[in-house]
Design a protein around this motif. Structure first.
Motif, PDB file in Angstrom:
ATOM      1  N   GLU A   1      -3.004  -4.358   1.173  1.00 40.66           N
ATOM      2  CA  GLU A   1      -3.626  -3.032   1.312  1.00 40.66           C
ATOM      3  C   GLU A   1      -5.078  -3.110   0.838  1.00 40.66           C
ATOM      4  O   GLU A   1      -5.455  -2.560  -0.203  1.00 40.66           O
ATOM      5  CB  GLU A   1      -2.834  -1.996   0.519  1.00 40.66           C
ATOM      6  CG  GLU A   1      -1.493  -1.654   1.113  1.00 40.66           C
ATOM      7  CD  GLU A   1      -1.633  -0.934   2.446  1.00 40.66           C
ATOM      8  OE1 GLU A   1      -2.351   0.076   2.534  1.00 40.66           O
ATOM      9  OE2 GLU A   1      -0.997  -1.403   3.427  1.00 40.66           O
TER      10      GLU A   1
ATOM     11  N   ASN B   1       5.370  -2.421   7.751  1.00 38.20           N
ATOM     12  CA  ASN B   1       3.948  -2.150   7.913  1.00 38.20           C
ATOM     13  C   ASN B   1       3.454  -2.726   9.233  1.00 38.20           C
ATOM     14  O   ASN B   1       3.805  -3.846   9.613  1.00 38.20           O
ATOM     15  CB  ASN B   1       3.187  -2.758   6.732  1.00 38.20           C
ATOM     16  CG  ASN B   1       1.701  -2.565   6.851  1.00 38.20           C
ATOM     17  OD1 ASN B   1       1.006  -3.425   7.370  1.00 38.20           O
ATOM     18  ND2 ASN B   1       1.195  -1.437   6.387  1.00 38.20           N
TER      19      ASN B   1
ATOM     20  N   PRO C   1       7.967   6.122   5.311  1.00 35.66           N
ATOM     21  CA  PRO C   1       6.574   5.933   4.894  1.00 35.66           C
ATOM     22  C   PRO C   1       6.333   6.574   3.524  1.00 35.66           C
ATOM     23  O   PRO C   1       6.891   7.615   3.200  1.00 35.66           O
ATOM     24  CB  PRO C   1       5.793   6.652   5.995  1.00 35.66           C
ATOM     25  CG  PRO C   1       6.700   6.651   7.181  1.00 35.66           C
ATOM     26  CD  PRO C   1       8.071   6.792   6.612  1.00 35.66           C
TER      27      PRO C   1
ATOM     28  N   ASP D   1       1.432   2.240   7.045  1.00 37.55           N
ATOM     29  CA  ASP D   1       1.625   2.755   5.689  1.00 37.55           C
ATOM     30  C   ASP D   1       2.479   1.763   4.907  1.00 37.55           C
ATOM     31  O   ASP D   1       3.173   0.916   5.489  1.00 37.55           O
ATOM     32  CB  ASP D   1       2.344   4.109   5.747  1.00 37.55           C
ATOM     33  CG  ASP D   1       2.183   4.941   4.480  1.00 37.55           C
ATOM     34  OD1 ASP D   1       1.604   4.425   3.501  1.00 37.55           O
ATOM     35  OD2 ASP D   1       2.635   6.097   4.473  1.00 37.55           O
ATOM     36  N   VAL D   2       2.429   1.883   3.611  1.00 35.65           N
ATOM     37  CA  VAL D   2       3.416   1.239   2.749  1.00 35.65           C
ATOM     38  C   VAL D   2       4.726   2.001   2.918  1.00 35.65           C
ATOM     39  O   VAL D   2       4.722   3.204   3.186  1.00 35.65           O
ATOM     40  CB  VAL D   2       2.949   1.270   1.280  1.00 35.65           C
ATOM     41  CG1 VAL D   2       3.997   0.699   0.341  1.00 35.65           C
ATOM     42  CG2 VAL D   2       1.637   0.511   1.139  1.00 35.65           C
ATOM     43  N   THR D   3       5.853   1.321   2.809  1.00 32.10           N
ATOM     44  CA  THR D   3       7.145   1.990   2.954  1.00 32.10           C
ATOM     45  C   THR D   3       7.863   2.029   1.608  1.00 32.10           C
ATOM     46  O   THR D   3       7.626   1.204   0.730  1.00 32.10           O
ATOM     47  CB  THR D   3       8.026   1.277   3.988  1.00 32.10           C
ATOM     48  OG1 THR D   3       8.259  -0.073   3.579  1.00 32.10           O
ATOM     49  CG2 THR D   3       7.348   1.265   5.350  1.00 32.10           C
TER      50      THR D   3
ATOM     51  N   ARG E   1       4.931  -9.495   0.916  1.00 35.10           N
ATOM     52  CA  ARG E   1       4.967  -8.031   0.847  1.00 35.10           C
ATOM     53  C   ARG E   1       4.573  -7.489  -0.522  1.00 35.10           C
ATOM     54  O   ARG E   1       4.086  -6.372  -0.610  1.00 35.10           O
ATOM     55  CB  ARG E   1       6.361  -7.522   1.242  1.00 35.10           C
ATOM     56  CG  ARG E   1       6.647  -7.756   2.729  1.00 35.10           C
ATOM     57  CD  ARG E   1       8.030  -7.290   3.131  1.00 35.10           C
ATOM     58  NE  ARG E   1       8.184  -7.361   4.576  1.00 35.10           N
ATOM     59  CZ  ARG E   1       8.517  -8.451   5.245  1.00 35.10           C
ATOM     60  NH1 ARG E   1       8.720  -9.582   4.589  1.00 35.10           N
ATOM     61  NH2 ARG E   1       8.627  -8.432   6.558  1.00 35.10           N
TER      62      ARG E   1
END
Length: 373
Positions: A222, A172, A146, A133-135, A214
């Motif tokens: 993503e 991630n 998350p 997941d993206v944080t 990032r």
């Protein structure tokens, strides 16, 4: 307890080396030998360094060899994968101290077992948790979590097993695997590449100049969010590309075209690839089509990043049978880009998380010695 600047520098060099003599520490830290001697004495007094024998130099003289002391502590790396949880406990020199594997539902118990296996007198300095997941930051800004329901519940269930007061860092999972391939896998010696994971979901780890990219929202790579399908008659759907390329879709397409004469329909990707490897015509065609789809995604990556190298990873993507088809489709649609299979397979994410945990642990020690086990 605070360390002097020279002791911090010497500790970082010793952690990276594992063992070193004072001359080696002086060279690595860029300090004079007298300064290093004072720094080593400071570290020994704090049990952060310890004498571990002697080594003979070129001149025949013996030199004391040092290693990390018991108070340097340990770190924990956790991979909250889609099907299983992998956990590693490591010393700050990277040495593996304990491992554990369990199902996704057993994440907390697996973490507890590894924590119990760590040396009793070793302070826990940092925890890195790899999530799919993206944080994002907590509402109060106190920590990371998350961003969506993809990993939120399993992270919350696991977090109850972590000792209070220890810094917890989220990353991630694809970024962790990319770092592992950079340092220990198929991308060693390459400072820029893309790590394309294909499994239950899809994701891209972007490494530029030896560093993971990032993005402004922590969401670089993503690729599930790439618009798909995209033509004049169909509107893109949310994460439709991931739905199309993920393993569930591959198995669904297999079931749709399967003939009873071909025997039992494969219900796992492993079985599908095994049949294709045996020359089974129907599964060979399905694997070829899937490789072409991945090749088109790789062409989109190459169009934006021009990475020079794409490493294929994940439960499906790392299968070598996909490489020829991905290479062919990528070559048809884009400019020359090397394509290879990941070297670390299922362990890549936890290996990368452990590297990050070690770096965080060293920062904890050389910053402020306040994390306790």
């Amino acid at each position: 307890m605070d360390l002097s600047e020279s002791a911090r520098a010497v500790f970082a060099v010793l952690a990276a080396a594992g063992t070193a003599t004072r001359p080696q520490l002086a060279a690595g830290a860029g300090l004079s030998k007298p300064t290093v001697s004072t720094a080593v004495a400071e570290l020994e007094a704090a049990d952060l360094a310890a004498h571990s024998g002697t080594a003979s130099g070129a001149t025949g003289r013996s030199a004391a060899v040092y290693r990390l002391g018991p108070a340097s502590g340990a770190v924990l790396a956790v991979d909250l994968g889609p099907a299983q949880t992998q956990v590693r406990g490591c010393a700050l020199d990277g040495a593996l101290l304990a491992t554990g594997t369990g199902t996704r539902a057993e994440a907390a118990d697996t973490v507890r077992k590894v924590l119990d296996a760590l040396p009793v007198n070793a302070p826990l300095r940092a925890v890195v948790v790899a999530v799919g997941d993206v944080t994002t930051r907590d509402r109060d800004g106190s920590g990371m979590r998350p961003a969506t329901a993809k990993a939120g519940p399993v992270f919350d269930a696991m977090a109850v097993a972590l000792p209070p007061g220890v810094p917890v860092h989220l990353e991630n999972n694809v970024n962790c695997a990319a770092l592992a391939e950079l340092h220990e896998g198929a991308a060693r010696g390459r400072q820029t590449f893309g790590y394309l994971r294909i499994g239950v979901g899809i994701g891209l780890g972007i490494v530029v100049g030896g560093q993971v990219l990032r993005g402004a929202n922590g969401a670089a790579g993503e690729v599930a969010r790439l618009p798909y399908p995209w033509d004049e008659n169909r509107e893109p759907r949310h994460e439709a590309l991931e739905e199309h390329i993920g393993v569930r879709s591959l198995l669904r397409r297999t079931a749709e075209v399967w003939q009873d004469a071909d025997g039992p329909c494969p219900d796992t990707a492993e079985r599908l690839f095994a049949l294709a490897g045996q020359g089974h015509a129907a599964t060979g065609a399905l694997v070829g089509r899937h490789a072409a789809d991945i090749g088109r995604l790789a062409a989109a990556v190459a169009a934006v990043l021009d990475p020079g190298l794409i490493v294929l990873g994940g439960a499906v993507g790392s299968n070598p049978q996909l490489v020829p088809g991905v290479r062919a489709e990528l070559a048809r649609l884009s400019w020359p880009t090397e394509v290879v299979s990941a070297a670390l397979a299922d362990s890549g994410t936890v290996v990368g998380a452990a590297r990050l945990a070690v770096a965080r642990g060293i920062q904890t020690v050389t910053g402020a010695l306040q994390a306790k086990h």
